[in-house]
Design a protein around this motif. Structure first.
Motif, PDB file in Angstrom:
ATOM      1  N   ALA A  65       0.822 -50.533 -11.151  1.00  0.00           N
ATOM      2  CA  ALA A  65       1.119 -49.249 -11.792  1.00  0.00           C
ATOM      3  C   ALA A  65       1.269 -48.143 -10.759  1.00  0.00           C
ATOM      4  N   CYS A  66       0.376 -48.125  -9.782  1.00  0.00           N
ATOM      5  CA  CYS A  66       0.459 -47.107  -8.718  1.00  0.00           C
ATOM      6  C   CYS A  66       1.713 -47.283  -7.873  1.00  0.00           C
ATOM      7  N   ALA A  67       2.123 -48.536  -7.673  1.00  0.00           N
ATOM      8  CA  ALA A  67       3.301 -48.811  -6.843  1.00  0.00           C
ATOM      9  C   ALA A  67       4.579 -48.254  -7.454  1.00  0.00           C
ATOM     10  N   THR A  68       4.585 -47.968  -8.746  1.00  0.00           N
ATOM     11  CA  THR A  68       5.782 -47.401  -9.378  1.00  0.00           C
ATOM     12  C   THR A  68       6.022 -45.968  -8.927  1.00  0.00           C
ATOM     13  N   GLY A  69       4.967 -45.306  -8.461  1.00  0.00           N
ATOM     14  CA  GLY A  69       5.089 -43.902  -8.082  1.00  0.00           C
ATOM     15  C   GLY A  69       5.127 -42.981  -9.292  1.00  0.00           C
ATOM     16  N   LYS A  70       4.955 -43.528 -10.482  1.00  0.00           N
ATOM     17  CA  LYS A  70       4.979 -42.744 -11.717  1.00  0.00           C
ATOM     18  C   LYS A  70       3.556 -42.339 -12.089  1.00  0.00           C
ATOM     19  N   PRO A  71       3.408 -41.282 -12.894  1.00  0.00           N
ATOM     20  CA  PRO A  71       2.066 -40.916 -13.352  1.00  0.00           C
ATOM     21  C   PRO A  71       1.455 -42.046 -14.181  1.00  0.00           C
ATOM     22  N   VAL A  72       0.146 -42.250 -14.028  1.00  0.00           N
ATOM     23  CA  VAL A  72      -0.566 -43.301 -14.754  1.00  0.00           C
ATOM     24  C   VAL A  72      -1.746 -42.676 -15.491  1.00  0.00           C
ATOM     25  N   LEU A  73      -1.832 -42.942 -16.779  1.00  0.00           N
ATOM     26  CA  LEU A  73      -2.994 -42.560 -17.575  1.00  0.00           C
ATOM     27  C   LEU A  73      -3.829 -43.816 -17.780  1.00  0.00           C
ATOM     28  N   LEU A  74      -5.128 -43.741 -17.570  1.00  0.00           N
ATOM     29  CA  LEU A  74      -6.010 -44.875 -17.817  1.00  0.00           C
ATOM     30  C   LEU A  74      -6.642 -44.692 -19.186  1.00  0.00           C
ATOM     31  N   ALA A  75      -6.406 -45.652 -20.082  1.00  0.00           N
ATOM     32  CA  ALA A  75      -7.008 -45.637 -21.416  1.00  0.00           C
ATOM     33  C   ALA A  75      -8.031 -46.763 -21.475  1.00  0.00           C
ATOM     34  N   ILE A  76      -9.311 -46.390 -21.575  1.00  0.00           N
ATOM     35  CA  ILE A  76     -10.371 -47.388 -21.695  1.00  0.00           C
ATOM     36  C   ILE A  76     -10.575 -47.643 -23.178  1.00  0.00           C
ATOM     37  N   ASN A  77     -10.215 -48.837 -23.625  1.00  0.00           N
ATOM     38  CA  ASN A  77     -10.282 -49.195 -25.034  1.00  0.00           C
ATOM     39  C   ASN A  77     -11.633 -49.843 -25.364  1.00  0.00           C
ATOM     40  N   LYS A  78     -11.935 -49.884 -26.643  1.00  0.00           N
ATOM     41  CA  LYS A  78     -13.144 -50.526 -27.198  1.00  0.00           C
ATOM     42  C   LYS A  78     -14.414 -49.788 -26.786  1.00  0.00           C
ATOM     43  N   THR A  79     -14.298 -48.472 -26.578  1.00  0.00           N
ATOM     44  CA  THR A  79     -15.445 -47.678 -26.151  1.00  0.00           C
ATOM     45  C   THR A  79     -16.402 -47.386 -27.295  1.00  0.00           C
ATOM     46  N   ASP A  80     -16.055 -47.790 -28.508  1.00  0.00           N
ATOM     47  CA  ASP A  80     -16.956 -47.605 -29.639  1.00  0.00           C
ATOM     48  C   ASP A  80     -18.061 -48.658 -29.663  1.00  0.00           C
ATOM     49  N   ASP A  81     -17.954 -49.655 -28.817  1.00  0.00           N
ATOM     50  CA  ASP A  81     -18.909 -50.760 -28.755  1.00  0.00           C
ATOM     51  C   ASP A  81     -19.999 -50.431 -27.737  1.00  0.00           C
ATOM     52  N   LYS A  82     -21.267 -50.513 -28.142  1.00  0.00           N
ATOM     53  CA  LYS A  82     -22.384 -50.180 -27.234  1.00  0.00           C
ATOM     54  C   LYS A  82     -22.406 -51.066 -26.001  1.00  0.00           C
ATOM     55  N   ARG A  83     -21.823 -52.267 -26.099  1.00  0.00           N
ATOM     56  CA  ARG A  83     -21.793 -53.167 -24.940  1.00  0.00           C
ATOM     57  C   ARG A  83     -20.861 -52.642 -23.844  1.00  0.00           C
ATOM     58  N   ALA A  84     -20.069 -51.621 -24.143  1.00  0.00           N
ATOM     59  CA  ALA A  84     -19.074 -51.128 -23.195  1.00  0.00           C
ATOM     60  C   ALA A  84     -19.628 -50.117 -22.200  1.00  0.00           C
ATOM     61  N   VAL A  85     -20.831 -49.627 -22.392  1.00  0.00           N
ATOM     62  CA  VAL A  85     -21.348 -48.525 -21.573  1.00  0.00           C
ATOM     63  C   VAL A  85     -21.276 -48.827 -20.076  1.00  0.00           C
ATOM     64  N   ALA A  86     -21.814 -49.941 -19.633  1.00  0.00           N
ATOM     65  CA  ALA A  86     -21.812 -50.272 -18.202  1.00  0.00           C
ATOM     66  C   ALA A  86     -20.389 -50.514 -17.704  1.00  0.00           C
ATOM     67  N   GLY A  87     -19.570 -51.192 -18.505  1.00  0.00           N
ATOM     68  CA  GLY A  87     -18.196 -51.486 -18.114  1.00  0.00           C
ATOM     69  C   GLY A  87     -17.351 -50.236 -17.943  1.00  0.00           C
ATOM     70  N   ILE A  88     -17.588 -49.248 -18.777  1.00  0.00           N
ATOM     71  CA  ILE A  88     -16.827 -47.997 -18.708  1.00  0.00           C
ATOM     72  C   ILE A  88     -17.043 -47.322 -17.353  1.00  0.00           C
ATOM     73  N   LEU A  89     -18.275 -47.268 -16.908  1.00  0.00           N
ATOM     74  CA  LEU A  89     -18.577 -46.632 -15.612  1.00  0.00           C
ATOM     75  C   LEU A  89     -17.836 -47.325 -14.477  1.00  0.00           C
ATOM     76  N   ASP A  90     -17.781 -48.656 -14.503  1.00  0.00           N
ATOM     77  CA  ASP A  90     -17.056 -49.402 -13.476  1.00  0.00           C
ATOM     78  C   ASP A  90     -15.572 -49.065 -13.470  1.00  0.00           C
ATOM     79  N   LEU A  91     -15.002 -48.866 -14.653  1.00  0.00           N
ATOM     80  CA  LEU A  91     -13.562 -48.610 -14.752  1.00  0.00           C
ATOM     81  C   LEU A  91     -13.169 -47.246 -14.191  1.00  0.00           C
TER      82      LEU A  91
END
Length: 171
Positions: A65-91
């Motif tokens: 995505a970065c190699a395209t030179g175009k703007p990139v938006l990061l959408a972290i999905n499934k953030t409504d799940d409590k199991r996602a807390v640690a994973g979100i920080l990594d992303l």
């Protein structure tokens, strides 16, 4: 898929699971279609799975995505799940700005993502461009006042759910 918004619109392409290994005989075609969408996009929405956190496939997609030179938006999905807390920080370590936390299944944060996309729409066209774009639209091309947005990510990250939510239709 065209997505109309006030003062313009954008064309949305869901690239399917173009990254990662697959035994599916159509996988190579999906990869080719995804690469074309990525190369032709004006804006990339990179969808990741918050429950899984950062995995090696995400880093490969981030690089592409970065190699395209175009703007990139990061959408972290499934953030409504409590199991996602640690994973979100990594992303967040991927270094993208902005990062939008969403739940495509429940619609949470999708409006924020749409607002970020709309902020990047080109300015409204001049009156003579409107007439030319109407003629172009009849021939199947996108109008100059439309932004081309590619949705990329690993299989099962929630790309299609997000596209359906943005389109308000099941595609």
């Amino acid at each position: 898929h065209p997505v109309p918004v006030a003062d313009g619109g954008f064309l949305l392409t869901d690239t399917g699971g173009m990254f990662g290994r697959s035994a599916d005989p159509l996988h190579e075609l999906v990869v080719e279609q995804g690469q074309r969408a990525l190369a032709g996009a004006d804006l990339v929405v990179f969808v990741v799975d918050g429950r899984e956190g950062l995995v090696s496939g995400d880093e490969e997609i981030a690089s592409a995505a970065c190699a395209t030179g175009k703007p990139v938006l990061l959408a972290i999905n499934k953030t409504d799940d409590k199991r996602a807390v640690a994973g979100i920080l990594d992303l967040y370590r991927l270094g993208f700005d902005p990062v939008i936390e969403v739940s495509a299944e429940h619609g949470r944060g999708v409006g924020d993502l749409l607002d970020e996309i709309k902020q990047r729409l080109p300015p409204p066209p001049a009156e003579d461009e409107v007439e030319a774009s109407a003629e172009t639209a009849q021939h199947g091309s996108h109008r100059p006042d439309e932004l081309k947005v590619a949705i990329v990510g690993r299989p099962n990250a929630g790309k299609s759910s997000l596209v359906n939510r943005l389109l308000r239709a099941d595609r």
